[in-house]
Write an enzyme that holds these catalytic residues in place. Structure first.
Site, short mmCIF file in Angstrom:
data_model
loop_
_atom_site.label_atom_id
_atom_site.label_comp_id
_atom_site.label_asym_id
_atom_site.label_seq_id
_atom_site.Cartn_x
_atom_site.Cartn_y
_atom_site.Cartn_z
N LYS A 1 3.85 -6.96 -2.12
CA LYS A 1 3.47 -6.72 -3.51
C LYS A 1 3.96 -5.37 -4.01
CE LYS A 1 -1.03 -7.20 -2.97
NZ LYS A 1 -1.08 -7.46 -1.52
N ARG B 1 -8.83 -7.70 -7.22
CA ARG B 1 -9.06 -8.16 -5.85
C ARG B 1 -10.18 -9.20 -5.79
NH1 ARG B 1 -5.70 -4.40 -3.22
NH2 ARG B 1 -6.19 -4.30 -1.02
N ARG C 1 4.88 -1.38 9.51
CA ARG C 1 5.09 -0.66 8.24
C ARG C 1 4.90 0.85 8.45
NH1 ARG C 1 1.97 -2.65 2.94
NH2 ARG C 1 0.07 -1.91 3.93
N ARG D 1 -0.18 3.87 7.88
CA ARG D 1 -1.45 3.90 7.19
C ARG D 1 -2.58 3.61 8.18
NH1 ARG D 1 -0.98 0.17 1.89
NH2 ARG D 1 -3.03 -0.39 2.65
N ARG E 1 -8.83 -7.02 6.61
CA ARG E 1 -8.24 -7.07 5.26
C ARG E 1 -7.80 -8.49 4.92
NH1 ARG E 1 -3.79 -2.96 6.03
NH2 ARG E 1 -3.18 -3.40 3.90
#
Ligand code: AMP
Length: 222
Positions: A18, A93, A132, A165, A176
């Site tokens: 996203k 969300r 990531r 992160r 998540r």
């Protein structure tokens, strides 16, 4: 010539791409990239009251309470930088947030023009998120396998150190994903019911996916 604002919601699980696609849409259509996750991480880094109130939720992979995120969104939407429109990355969300966004946009005589759903199977997401790395200074995002930086651990764009992160750790990723399926996935029906949803296959190179995004937005160009 006066043009109408363009407001694009990006939907999809964590790791669907996203952020990357939202940045490209923002550049191509000259609208603001509005990432609530980035804004919250910034608040945490600055140690603001908002950051202090949000940090524990984020570490656990849970949603930050709606009213906190809503306040932040309100401020951004009313800033001059958002006047031409926004790509919403990580917002809404849940259904309450979608209703709030509708209300805020209605006050500005705007609406969600298109909700793009980046569809990526769960099995791919874990690998994407675990690899990531992002730049703490400029926000550029890399992946250790698919889009590695030229020098390991160093940002190509600005030379600062790349970091993982804290919520990209496997246990938090699973939480998540659970939160996404329970609270965010129902928004697909919310936007489909009003004819705003466009589904895009999110598997492929960044350029391939962006090509599909452009195609899905064809009828929505200003
Ligand atoms: P993201 O960068 O979008 O994956 O967001 C990282 C974390 O920030 C999420 O796991 C949540 O804890 C928090 N967050 C971001 N956007 C929202 C939102 N719209 N509502 C509640 N929490 C959010």
């Amino acid at each position: 010539m006066l043009t109408r604002a363009l407001d694009v919601v990006l939907l999809g699980p964590p790791g669907a791409g996203k952020g990357t696609q939202a940045k490209r849409i923002a550049a191509a259509f000259e609208v603001l990239h509005l990432s609530t996750g980035d804004l919250l991480r910034d608040e945490v880094a600055r140690g603001s009251d908002m950051g202090k109130a949000s940090e524990a939720f984020m570490k656990r992979g849970e949603l930050v309470p709606d009213e906190l995120v809503g306040k932040m969104l309100f401020a951004r939407l009313h800033s001059q930088s958002a006047a031409a429109g926004c790509t919403y990355d990580g917002y809404p969300r849940n259904t309450e947030q979608a209703i709030l966004l509708d209300g805020l946009l209605a006050e500005l005589n705007r609406r969600v023009d298109v909700a793009l759903y980046l569809n990526v199977p769960d099995a791919d997401l874990l690998a994407r998120l675990a690899g990531r790395r992002s730049c703490a200074a400029c926000g550029a995002v890399f992946h250790v396998v698919t889009t590695p930086p030229k020098v390991e651990g160093v940002c190509d764009a600005c030379g600062a150190a790349l970091v993982q992160r804290p919520d990209d750790e496997e246990g938090v990723i699973r939480e998540r994903l659970r939160v996404y399926h329970a609270q965010t996935a129902p928004l697909l029906k919310f936007y489909a019911d009003r004819g705003a949803l466009r589904e895009v296959d999110g598997v492929g190179t960044l350029d391939e996916v962006f090509g599909r995004v452009r195609e899905a937005m064809r009828s929505k160009r200003r």
